[in-house]
Design a protein around this motif. Structure first.
Motif, PDB file in Angstrom:
ATOM      1  N   VAL A  66      51.252  37.353  47.708  1.00 52.28           N
ATOM      2  CA  VAL A  66      52.274  36.441  48.229  1.00 52.28           C
ATOM      3  C   VAL A  66      53.639  37.108  48.188  1.00 52.28           C
ATOM      4  O   VAL A  66      54.405  37.040  49.154  1.00 52.28           O
ATOM      5  CB  VAL A  66      52.289  35.116  47.430  1.00 52.28           C
ATOM      6  CG1 VAL A  66      53.504  34.267  47.770  1.00 52.28           C
ATOM      7  CG2 VAL A  66      51.011  34.333  47.684  1.00 52.28           C
ATOM      8  N   ILE A  67      53.947  37.770  47.093  1.00 50.10           N
ATOM      9  CA  ILE A  67      55.233  38.468  46.981  1.00 50.10           C
ATOM     10  C   ILE A  67      55.349  39.527  48.066  1.00 50.10           C
ATOM     11  O   ILE A  67      56.336  39.596  48.792  1.00 50.10           O
ATOM     12  CB  ILE A  67      55.386  39.100  45.579  1.00 50.10           C
ATOM     13  CG1 ILE A  67      55.501  38.009  44.514  1.00 50.10           C
ATOM     14  CG2 ILE A  67      56.611  40.017  45.532  1.00 50.10           C
ATOM     15  CD1 ILE A  67      55.390  38.521  43.092  1.00 50.10           C
ATOM     16  N   GLU A  68      54.319  40.358  48.186  1.00 46.47           N
ATOM     17  CA  GLU A  68      54.353  41.458  49.153  1.00 46.47           C
ATOM     18  C   GLU A  68      54.466  40.946  50.589  1.00 46.47           C
ATOM     19  O   GLU A  68      55.309  41.407  51.367  1.00 46.47           O
ATOM     20  CB  GLU A  68      53.096  42.311  48.978  1.00 46.47           C
ATOM     21  CG  GLU A  68      53.074  43.565  49.826  1.00 46.47           C
ATOM     22  CD  GLU A  68      52.295  43.373  51.112  1.00 46.47           C
ATOM     23  OE1 GLU A  68      52.555  44.143  52.049  1.00 46.47           O
ATOM     24  OE2 GLU A  68      51.446  42.475  51.187  1.00 46.47           O
ATOM     25  N   SER A  69      53.642  39.991  50.954  1.00 50.06           N
ATOM     26  CA  SER A  69      53.644  39.526  52.346  1.00 50.06           C
ATOM     27  C   SER A  69      54.946  38.820  52.711  1.00 50.06           C
ATOM     28  O   SER A  69      55.451  38.984  53.823  1.00 50.06           O
ATOM     29  CB  SER A  69      52.449  38.606  52.602  1.00 50.06           C
ATOM     30  OG  SER A  69      52.543  37.427  51.835  1.00 50.06           O
ATOM     31  N   ASN A  70      55.496  38.052  51.792  1.00 51.75           N
ATOM     32  CA  ASN A  70      56.754  37.373  52.082  1.00 51.75           C
ATOM     33  C   ASN A  70      57.935  38.343  52.151  1.00 51.75           C
ATOM     34  O   ASN A  70      58.825  38.173  52.983  1.00 51.75           O
ATOM     35  CB  ASN A  70      57.031  36.270  51.060  1.00 51.75           C
ATOM     36  CG  ASN A  70      56.215  35.035  51.335  1.00 51.75           C
ATOM     37  OD1 ASN A  70      56.275  34.470  52.413  1.00 51.75           O
ATOM     38  ND2 ASN A  70      55.416  34.632  50.365  1.00 51.75           N
ATOM     39  N   LEU A  71      57.950  39.337  51.296  1.00 54.12           N
ATOM     40  CA  LEU A  71      59.036  40.319  51.359  1.00 54.12           C
ATOM     41  C   LEU A  71      58.964  41.132  52.646  1.00 54.12           C
ATOM     42  O   LEU A  71      59.996  41.424  53.253  1.00 54.12           O
ATOM     43  CB  LEU A  71      58.998  41.235  50.139  1.00 54.12           C
ATOM     44  CG  LEU A  71      59.513  40.632  48.842  1.00 54.12           C
ATOM     45  CD1 LEU A  71      59.363  41.627  47.697  1.00 54.12           C
ATOM     46  CD2 LEU A  71      60.957  40.191  48.959  1.00 54.12           C
ATOM     47  N   ALA A  79      58.903  34.658  47.589  1.00 53.99           N
ATOM     48  CA  ALA A  79      58.678  35.814  46.725  1.00 53.99           C
ATOM     49  C   ALA A  79      59.378  35.622  45.384  1.00 53.99           C
ATOM     50  O   ALA A  79      58.809  35.919  44.324  1.00 53.99           O
ATOM     51  CB  ALA A  79      59.169  37.085  47.407  1.00 53.99           C
ATOM     52  N   GLN A  82      57.385  33.226  43.175  1.00 59.41           N
ATOM     53  CA  GLN A  82      56.229  33.876  42.539  1.00 59.41           C
ATOM     54  C   GLN A  82      56.673  34.764  41.385  1.00 59.41           C
ATOM     55  O   GLN A  82      56.032  34.795  40.332  1.00 59.41           O
ATOM     56  CB  GLN A  82      55.440  34.694  43.558  1.00 59.41           C
ATOM     57  CG  GLN A  82      54.687  33.867  44.569  1.00 59.41           C
ATOM     58  CD  GLN A  82      53.632  32.991  43.935  1.00 59.41           C
ATOM     59  OE1 GLN A  82      52.931  33.395  43.025  1.00 59.41           O
ATOM     60  NE2 GLN A  82      53.517  31.764  44.425  1.00 59.41           N
ATOM     61  N   ILE A  83      57.762  35.470  41.579  1.00 59.46           N
ATOM     62  CA  ILE A  83      58.289  36.322  40.507  1.00 59.46           C
ATOM     63  C   ILE A  83      58.706  35.477  39.315  1.00 59.46           C
ATOM     64  O   ILE A  83      58.459  35.835  38.161  1.00 59.46           O
ATOM     65  CB  ILE A  83      59.446  37.202  41.029  1.00 59.46           C
ATOM     66  CG1 ILE A  83      58.894  38.233  42.008  1.00 59.46           C
ATOM     67  CG2 ILE A  83      60.184  37.875  39.880  1.00 59.46           C
ATOM     68  CD1 ILE A  83      59.956  38.976  42.809  1.00 59.46           C
TER      69      ILE A  83
END
Length: 110
Positions: A66-71, A79, A82-83
């Motif tokens: 989720v973090i990777e795809s949103n960033l 992101a 999630q962090i």
């Protein structure tokens, strides 16, 4: 906002509980195996910390995806959420470990 805060608090206490429960049960097992319980508890507390974080955030790699795809798509807010979930889980696991250190070493930091 209430859902986000609820998830943060849940992640914190799940990670805290995994460390605390796992370590206390590890201490019971050490007593049954005639080992020094405090030594085993300190070791277990350090070893179980990362697994407590993983359990709190869902036990899969999905939060990282989720973090990777949103960033990549330029959406910062999901992101950051999630962090923050990971940070709250880390704080819970760290506080559980610190509590075990206090219990086993009598409150000293050495």
């Amino acid at each position: 906002m209430a859902g986000f805060l609820t998830k943060c608090v849940l992640d914190f206490f799940i990670a805290f509980g995994v460390v605390l429960g796992g370590t206390l049960l590890g201490g019971v097992a050490a007593v049954l195996m005639l080992e020094p319980p405090t030594t085993r508890m300190l070791l277990v507390a350090e070893q179980i910390k990362i697994w407590a974080i993983v359990a709190a955030i869902g036990g899969t790699i999905d939060p990282i995806k989720v973090i990777e795809s949103n960033l990549v798509e330029g959406y910062i807010s999901p992101a950051i959420k999630q962090i923050m979930f990971i940070v709250f889980a880390f704080i819970g696991a760290q506080m559980g470990t610190t509590l075990i250190h206090w219990i086993c070493k009598g409150g000293t930091n050495s």
